[in-house]
Design a protein around this motif. Sequence first.
Motif, mmCIF file in Angstrom:
data_model
loop_
_atom_site.group_PDB
_atom_site.id
_atom_site.type_symbol
_atom_site.label_atom_id
_atom_site.label_comp_id
_atom_site.label_asym_id
_atom_site.label_seq_id
_atom_site.Cartn_x
_atom_site.Cartn_y
_atom_site.Cartn_z
ATOM 1 N N ALA A 286 53.395 86.427 45.541
ATOM 2 C CA ALA A 286 53.486 87.047 46.869
ATOM 3 C C ALA A 286 53.867 86.019 47.922
ATOM 4 O O ALA A 286 54.702 86.276 48.788
ATOM 5 C CB ALA A 286 52.162 87.719 47.225
ATOM 6 N N GLN A 287 53.270 84.841 47.824
ATOM 7 C CA GLN A 287 53.572 83.793 48.802
ATOM 8 C C GLN A 287 55.021 83.311 48.681
ATOM 9 O O GLN A 287 55.715 83.166 49.687
ATOM 10 C CB GLN A 287 52.607 82.625 48.615
ATOM 11 C CG GLN A 287 52.686 81.607 49.717
ATOM 12 C CD GLN A 287 51.573 80.591 49.601
ATOM 13 O OE1 GLN A 287 51.226 80.168 48.522
ATOM 14 N NE2 GLN A 287 51.019 80.207 50.727
ATOM 15 N N VAL A 288 55.484 83.077 47.472
ATOM 16 C CA VAL A 288 56.865 82.633 47.268
ATOM 17 C C VAL A 288 57.847 83.712 47.732
ATOM 18 O O VAL A 288 58.861 83.412 48.355
ATOM 19 C CB VAL A 288 57.102 82.264 45.789
ATOM 20 C CG1 VAL A 288 58.573 82.110 45.485
ATOM 21 C CG2 VAL A 288 56.358 80.994 45.442
ATOM 22 N N THR A 289 57.530 84.963 47.440
ATOM 23 C CA THR A 289 58.399 86.063 47.859
ATOM 24 C C THR A 289 58.464 86.144 49.382
ATOM 25 O O THR A 289 59.556 86.299 49.953
ATOM 26 C CB THR A 289 57.906 87.397 47.269
ATOM 27 O OG1 THR A 289 57.888 87.286 45.844
ATOM 28 C CG2 THR A 289 58.795 88.545 47.678
ATOM 29 N N ALA A 290 57.317 86.034 50.046
ATOM 30 C CA ALA A 290 57.299 86.064 51.507
ATOM 31 C C ALA A 290 58.126 84.919 52.085
ATOM 32 O O ALA A 290 58.906 85.115 53.021
ATOM 33 C CB ALA A 290 55.860 85.995 52.017
ATOM 34 N N GLN A 291 57.975 83.730 51.516
ATOM 35 C CA GLN A 291 58.755 82.582 51.983
ATOM 36 C C GLN A 291 60.240 82.802 51.734
ATOM 37 O O GLN A 291 61.075 82.455 52.570
ATOM 38 C CB GLN A 291 58.287 81.307 51.290
ATOM 39 C CG GLN A 291 56.908 80.874 51.707
ATOM 40 C CD GLN A 291 56.336 79.772 50.833
ATOM 41 O OE1 GLN A 291 56.858 79.473 49.775
ATOM 42 N NE2 GLN A 291 55.232 79.198 51.273
ATOM 43 N N GLY A 292 60.577 83.395 50.599
ATOM 44 C CA GLY A 292 61.974 83.621 50.237
ATOM 45 C C GLY A 292 62.698 84.570 51.171
ATOM 46 O O GLY A 292 63.919 84.490 51.317
#
Length: 79
Positions: free
Chosen positions: A10-16
């Motif tokens: 979720a964190q990587v997706t939000a950053q992406g």
Amino acid sequence: MVSTAFAPLAQVTAQGIGHDDLPFVVVPHPVGDRDHALIEQRGAAIAAACAHALTTPAETLAREVHAHPFPLPDAVMPR
């Protein structure tokens, strides 16, 4: 809302997608259990975390997000 098993994703997706400060409520994984008292306890904690996310100023939430990163597992290769 996301379980601990999926918090790094979720964190990587939000950053992406450019939302580095996106707060999300992290719940224990798995959420279910046979112990009704434990379920009630988790439910109360989740409700409190949701209330916090919905009533805390955005600047404070952004600081909290950056203070508690969810590292990717070692098996995941960065792109």
